[in-house]
Motif scaffolding. Structure first.
Motif, PDB file in Angstrom:
ATOM      1  N   ALA A  76       0.832  -1.215   0.000  1.00 30.49           N
ATOM      2  CA  ALA A  76       0.000   0.000   0.000  1.00 30.49           C
ATOM      3  C   ALA A  76       0.861   1.257   0.000  1.00 30.49           C
ATOM      4  O   ALA A  76       0.398   2.330  -0.359  1.00 30.49           O
ATOM      5  CB  ALA A  76      -0.923  -0.017   1.200  1.00 30.49           C
ATOM      6  N   PHE A  77       2.120   1.146   0.447  1.00 28.00           N
ATOM      7  CA  PHE A  77       3.011   2.308   0.464  1.00 28.00           C
ATOM      8  C   PHE A  77       3.712   2.533  -0.871  1.00 28.00           C
ATOM      9  O   PHE A  77       4.456   3.494  -1.023  1.00 28.00           O
ATOM     10  CB  PHE A  77       4.085   2.144   1.544  1.00 28.00           C
ATOM     11  N   SER A  78       3.503   1.609  -1.796  1.00 28.15           N
ATOM     12  CA  SER A  78       4.223   1.764  -3.050  1.00 28.15           C
ATOM     13  C   SER A  78       3.570   2.849  -3.908  1.00 28.15           C
ATOM     14  O   SER A  78       2.340   2.990  -3.924  1.00 28.15           O
ATOM     15  CB  SER A  78       4.267   0.413  -3.768  1.00 28.15           C
ATOM     16  N   ALA A  79       4.407   3.606  -4.597  1.00 25.51           N
ATOM     17  CA  ALA A  79       3.904   4.758  -5.366  1.00 25.51           C
ATOM     18  C   ALA A  79       2.974   4.329  -6.497  1.00 25.51           C
ATOM     19  O   ALA A  79       2.204   5.140  -7.002  1.00 25.51           O
ATOM     20  CB  ALA A  79       5.087   5.538  -5.925  1.00 25.51           C
TER      21      ALA A  79
ATOM     22  N   PRO B  98      -6.866   6.630  -4.245  1.00 25.78           N
ATOM     23  CA  PRO B  98      -8.058   6.392  -3.425  1.00 25.78           C
ATOM     24  C   PRO B  98      -8.086   5.034  -2.745  1.00 25.78           C
ATOM     25  O   PRO B  98      -8.874   4.810  -1.851  1.00 25.78           O
ATOM     26  CB  PRO B  98      -9.221   6.489  -4.422  1.00 25.78           C
ATOM     27  N   THR B  99      -7.208   4.116  -3.165  1.00 25.74           N
ATOM     28  CA  THR B  99      -7.324   2.750  -2.675  1.00 25.74           C
ATOM     29  C   THR B  99      -7.257   2.656  -1.160  1.00 25.74           C
ATOM     30  O   THR B  99      -8.111   2.067  -0.526  1.00 25.74           O
ATOM     31  CB  THR B  99      -6.193   1.880  -3.276  1.00 25.74           C
ATOM     32  N   LEU B 100      -6.201   3.259  -0.567  1.00 21.33           N
ATOM     33  CA  LEU B 100      -5.946   3.031   0.843  1.00 21.33           C
ATOM     34  C   LEU B 100      -7.017   3.624   1.774  1.00 21.33           C
ATOM     35  O   LEU B 100      -7.589   2.896   2.584  1.00 21.33           O
ATOM     36  CB  LEU B 100      -4.552   3.547   1.208  1.00 21.33           C
ATOM     37  N   PRO B 101      -7.328   4.920   1.675  1.00 26.19           N
ATOM     38  CA  PRO B 101      -8.329   5.470   2.607  1.00 26.19           C
ATOM     39  C   PRO B 101      -9.659   4.725   2.532  1.00 26.19           C
ATOM     40  O   PRO B 101     -10.285   4.464   3.548  1.00 26.19           O
ATOM     41  CB  PRO B 101      -8.511   6.917   2.161  1.00 26.19           C
ATOM     42  N   ARG B 102     -10.070   4.342   1.332  1.00 25.62           N
ATOM     43  CA  ARG B 102     -11.359   3.625   1.202  1.00 25.62           C
ATOM     44  C   ARG B 102     -11.270   2.264   1.852  1.00 25.62           C
ATOM     45  O   ARG B 102     -12.197   1.822   2.525  1.00 25.62           O
ATOM     46  CB  ARG B 102     -11.741   3.472  -0.267  1.00 25.62           C
ATOM     47  N   ALA B 103     -10.117   1.594   1.657  1.00 23.71           N
ATOM     48  CA  ALA B 103      -9.967   0.261   2.257  1.00 23.71           C
ATOM     49  C   ALA B 103     -10.002   0.384   3.778  1.00 23.71           C
ATOM     50  O   ALA B 103     -10.666  -0.400   4.459  1.00 23.71           O
ATOM     51  CB  ALA B 103      -8.662  -0.364   1.799  1.00 23.71           C
ATOM     52  N   LEU B 104      -9.325   1.374   4.323  1.00 17.99           N
ATOM     53  CA  LEU B 104      -9.253   1.511   5.784  1.00 17.99           C
ATOM     54  C   LEU B 104     -10.600   1.897   6.381  1.00 17.99           C
ATOM     55  O   LEU B 104     -10.951   1.488   7.488  1.00 17.99           O
ATOM     56  CB  LEU B 104      -8.199   2.563   6.166  1.00 17.99           C
TER      57      LEU B 104
END
Ligand code: HEM
Length: 524
Positions: free
Chosen positions: A363-366, A371-377
């Motif tokens: 998830a930290f990869s550029a 939008p992927t991470l905030p929605r997943a969390l």
């Protein structure tokens, strides 16, 4: 020798007249409201004293438990603890002048706009950049979050875990809160670097603490403070004035550095955009084009107005989030089984937030789209439950948020109130209502899981509500979720020193000991 009778009698007559006026005059309708203290209908001394002795939040809640959801705290001040009352007060009643204590550069930032009309215009200048969808879709937010976590927070924790030392996570949360907030405001290359500069962090924290300590009288009794000032008695200590000057200078330098880079076209290309600064500057510039400056406002009015909001967001952005993060980590240490379940949930995120960043999906990869991470969390039950339950039990903004009964008076929970009365609710009390939050003094994240959250959500008031509710709510939630996810995917936490963890009974209620020391262990 002159008789002492008039000296004694005159004040007594004055007191009796005052007593009669308070009880039978304009404030008469308030006599139907239960008094939190027998002096409440006559003098504000009891309320001032519990505030000064830092007992307001607890005492007001104890009074609500004894006397019901509407209570009188002082001749012209009441507290409510019902949803209906909150809806009425926080619809669009003006703020109390107490908020003028938040003025910077002699210009009110959003939080210190007292009246509704100027407040609405002011808010329109920035509301869009703090909306959830804007933040979740912002590549800037995604980029500086990634950078600050992988270059600042996680290496610090990893080093501490490797050498077996401990960290003050309240300080860590403050530094993180300030660095992400200022990155959003100024751009990642133009904000603070408190995670990498402990001396700068200490300077800012000391200045802000001095201001908070020093503005008690000016905030609570502004008329008296001003009157005494006129005859040469200053109730605001020099340290507080120096602290305010320090913070204003710090923010002014950040604004100037950025302004120069923009004007000279030398803005660092590796930086994220200065989202808040650009928005505030251009929105206000447009407004001023339509309504030219009056000479009284001075040539620096535009820049000072922008700086006033910038400083306000820096302060609002670092303190409450730092406190909430520290308490979440504290409770996760106290509940190791919950911590284990949380880690299992976090490791199921696809791609996961592993540190150090190895090759492959991360998830930290550029290459991962923003939008992927905030929605997943956002959709993780354990993570969200831990944060919401912490914000319920330890609301950083714990005390009453004062509003003023509008012209013509109002009816609140069946009680008629004359205009000009101060009314408020406090998250500390609202969040302890046993009917909604069973075993309210315990940290029970399960109440936010399995569909039960629908019942309790209405009573969640950590960010206030209505038109003056927290504009930074979505920013704060997002930055805190990503911090907790990054830390607990990779490490377990354990308490080393939690002395003074109980919240200070103040407007912003952080740990009274001013610290929380934890040890981290890397989890493979
Ligand atoms: C955990 C984090 C936070 C908490 C618990 C929190 C809580 C609150 C609360 C309770 C209020 C209402 C105060 C009142 O009516 O007296 C408020 C207002 C405000 N907050 Fe936050 N806040 C947080 C983070 C932030 C952040 C990150 C920002 C950055 C922009 C921010 C900016 C503001 C502003 C500008 C207001 C005044 C809004 C207005 O008057 O319209 N807050 N906050």
């Amino acid at each position: 020798m002159p008789s002492l009778t008039p000296v004694i009698l005159l004040p007594l007559v004055f007191l009796v007249l005052y007593f009669v006026y308070q009880y039978f005059g304009r404030l008469r309708p308030l006599n139907a409201i239960p008094n939190a203290h027998f002096t409440a209908p006559f003098f504000p001394i009891w309320l001032i004293s519990i505030r000064y002795r830092k007992r307001e939040n607890r005492t007001v809640w104890e009074s609500h438990k004894r006397l019901g959801p509407v209570i009188r705290l002082a001749p012209e001040e009441i507290s409510v603890c019902t949803l209906q009352g909150i809806k009425t007060i926080y619809g669009n009643w003006d703020k109390d002048t107490w908020y003028e204590a938040f003025i910077n550069y002699e210009i009110p930032p959003l939080v210190a706009e007292i009246q509704s009309a100027p407040h609405s215009a002011h808010k329109r200048r920035m509301a869009n950049i703090y909306s959830k969808s804007f933040l979740q879709n912002s590549p800037d937010v995604s980029n500086f979050n990634r950078r600050i976590l992988t270059e600042g927070v996680l290496p610090k924790i990893a080093t501490s875990a490797t050498i077996g030392s401990s960290l003050d996570v309240l300080r860590l949360g403050y530094a993180y809160g300030m660095d992400v907030m200022s990155a959003y405001e100024f751009g990642s290359a133009y904000g603070t670097n408190f995670l990498g500069d402990d001396v700068a962090l200490s300077g800012f924290l000391a200045a802000f603490t001095a201001v908070k300590r020093g503005v008690f009288w000016a905030g609570r009794l502004p008329a008296m403070t001003r009157a005494l000032q006129r005859i040469g008695i200053n109730l605001v200590p020099q340290e507080a004035m120096d602290g305010q000057a320090y913070m204003e200078e710090k923010c002014w330098k950040l604004c100037s550095h950025l302004q120069t880079a923009t004007e000279t076209n030398s803005f660092t290309s590796s930086s994220t955009k200065p989202v808040v600064y650009s928005q505030l500057y251009s929105a206000l510039e447009k407004t001023l084009e339509k309504t030219p400056l009056s000479p009284a406002r001075g040539p620096d009015f535009l820049r000072k107005s922008v700086a006033s909001d910038m400083l306000d967001h820096m302060i609002a952005g670092y303190e409450s989030s730092g406190i909430a993060l520290a308490y979440t980590m504290y409770e996760l240490c106290m509940h190791p089984e919950f911590q284990t379940s949380l880690r299992a949930e976090l490791r199921s995120v696809n791609p996961p937030l592993m540190f150090p960043i190895s090759t492959g999906d991360n998830a930290f990869s550029a290459s991962v789209p923003p939008p992927t991470l905030p929605r997943a969390l956002d959709s993780l039950p354990f993570l969200n439950a831990a944060l919401y339950e912490t914000l319920r039990l330890y609301p950083p903004g714990a005390a009453g948020q004062p509003r003023v009964v509008p012209r013509g008076g109002a009816v609140l929970c069946g009680y008629p109130l004359p205009e000009g009365i101060v009314a408020h609710a406090a998250a500390y009390s609202v969040h302890r209502n046993e009917e909604t939050f069973k075993r309210a003094e315990e940290w029970l994240p399960e109440r936010w899981m399995g569909g039960k959250e629908r019942e309790v959500k209405n009573w969640f008031w950590a960010f206030g509500s209505g038109s003056r509710g927290c504009i930074g709510k979505e920013f704060a939630l997002q930055e805190m979720l990503v911090f907790l996810a990054a830390v607990y995917t990779n490490f377990s936490t354990h308490i080393v020193d939690a002395e003074g963890i109980e919240p200070a009974d103040e407007f912003i209620a952080g740990p009274s000991g001013g610290k929380l020391i934890l040890r981290f262990e890397k989890v493979e």
